[in-house]
Design an enzyme around this catalytic site. Structure first.
Site, PDB file in Angstrom:
ATOM      1  N   ARG A  47       0.817  -1.215   0.000  1.00 29.80           N
ATOM      2  CA  ARG A  47       0.000   0.000   0.000  1.00 29.80           C
ATOM      3  C   ARG A  47       0.853   1.268   0.000  1.00 29.80           C
ATOM      4  NH1 ARG A  47      -5.475  -0.491   1.167  1.00 29.80           N
ATOM      5  NH2 ARG A  47      -6.134  -2.359   0.041  1.00 29.80           N
ATOM      6  N   ASP A 151     -17.163  10.137   6.473  1.00 31.64           N
ATOM      7  CA  ASP A 151     -16.075   9.175   6.285  1.00 31.64           C
ATOM      8  C   ASP A 151     -14.770   9.885   6.599  1.00 31.64           C
ATOM      9  OD1 ASP A 151     -15.926   6.271   4.794  1.00 31.64           O
ATOM     10  OD2 ASP A 151     -14.058   7.389   4.560  1.00 31.64           O
TER      11      ASP A 151
END
Length: 280
Positions: A47, A151
């Site tokens: 990642r 979020d």
């Protein structure tokens, strides 16, 4: 917001020591609440290697120093890199069947309704909430009905607020839903659809890290927090559900993901359906 880490290939072009991983684990936990297991070291590398390439940084320790020193420009990328945002319209459809019934029940007493989609990712959940309500109760557009969608990933919040998706994302939905609640794009937006204005008008999108202060008023009649806490440890989960409880009156509903439960986490709710809880 789903935060499961996915398998990714890496060519190990950067050195990534055990110490680097431990430092990243600590920062990820501090900023997102996600508790990375030791088995996730290689996946974590995959990642963040993308961010090193983008920034032309040659060493993981330098990147970690950047985050540790509070670089605000990189922090959004850091959060996005460690979270995944898999979602779909009307996922776990029984929740939306219950939602429509619950809103009808509340509407018989009061036409003031507050709903929170916590961890809204790219917006499919809050739009599914709005569409479910308006599809079952067309007059609800005239009620005092508000949906808050939050979020921690600012990029996802920006995407969600536009309500624009590839047409294939709604290919499996019933024709009634597709024709009634999605508008086909033209020109540069060919092959895309946008959620109808009536549904979009009910939703306010905001970026919010659940580990930080919550500048939200409440109380909420219904809270969706699905597939958000599963990767948090029990301590963080207890804190979050205690804060959710404080934002609801007795009788308020809490809806969580199919792999989640409140066992040993909260005594403020009772189970009334499949992953559907009621505030005591």
């Amino acid at each position: 917001m789903s935060v499961a880490l996915e398998n990714e290939k890496s060519n190990l072009e950067f050195n990534f020591s055990k110490r680097d991983f431990e430092r990243l684990r600590k920062l990820v936990y501090e900023h997102t609440g996600i508790n990375l297991s030791e088995e996730k070291q290689q996946l974590t590398y995959g990642r963040f290697a993308k961010r090193l390439r983008a920034l032309k940084i040659s060493d993981f320790s330098d990147y970690i120093d950047l985050i540790d020193n509070g670089d605000e420009d990189e922090m959004d990328h850091f959060v996005s890199a460690i979270t995944t945002n898999f979602t779909s319209f009307f996922r776990e459809s029984h929740h939306f069947d219950f939602l429509a019934q619950e809103v009808q029940r509340i509407g018989m007493k009061s036409r003031r309704i507050r709903i929170w989609s916590a961890g809204c990712s790219s917006g499919e959940e809050p739009y599914s909430i709005a569409i479910s309500i308006l599809n079952a109760i067309p007059d609800a557009i005239n009620w005092d009905l508000k949906i808050l969608a939050t979020d921690l990933d600012k990029k996802m919040v920006e995407k969600a607020s536009a309500g624009i998706y590839d047409a294939e994302r709604i290919s499996g939905l019933p024709e009634q839903i597709k024709k009634g609640w999605f508008r086909k794009g033209r020109g540069d937006n060919a092959g895309k659809v946008q959620v109808a204005k009536e549904a979009r008008s009910l939703i306010t999108f905001k970026d919010l890290n659940l580990l930080h202060d919550w500048p939200v008023k409440g109380p909420f009649d219904i809270i969706f927090c699905r597939n958000v806490v599963i990767y948090f440890d029990k301590g963080v989960q207890r804190t979050l559900f205690s804060k959710f409880s404080a934002k609801q009156r007795s009788g308020g509903k809490l809806i969580i993901g199919h792999s989640e439960n409140l066992a040993n986490v909260s005594n403020d709710y009772k189970l009334i359906g499949r992953t559907i809880y009621e505030k005591l």
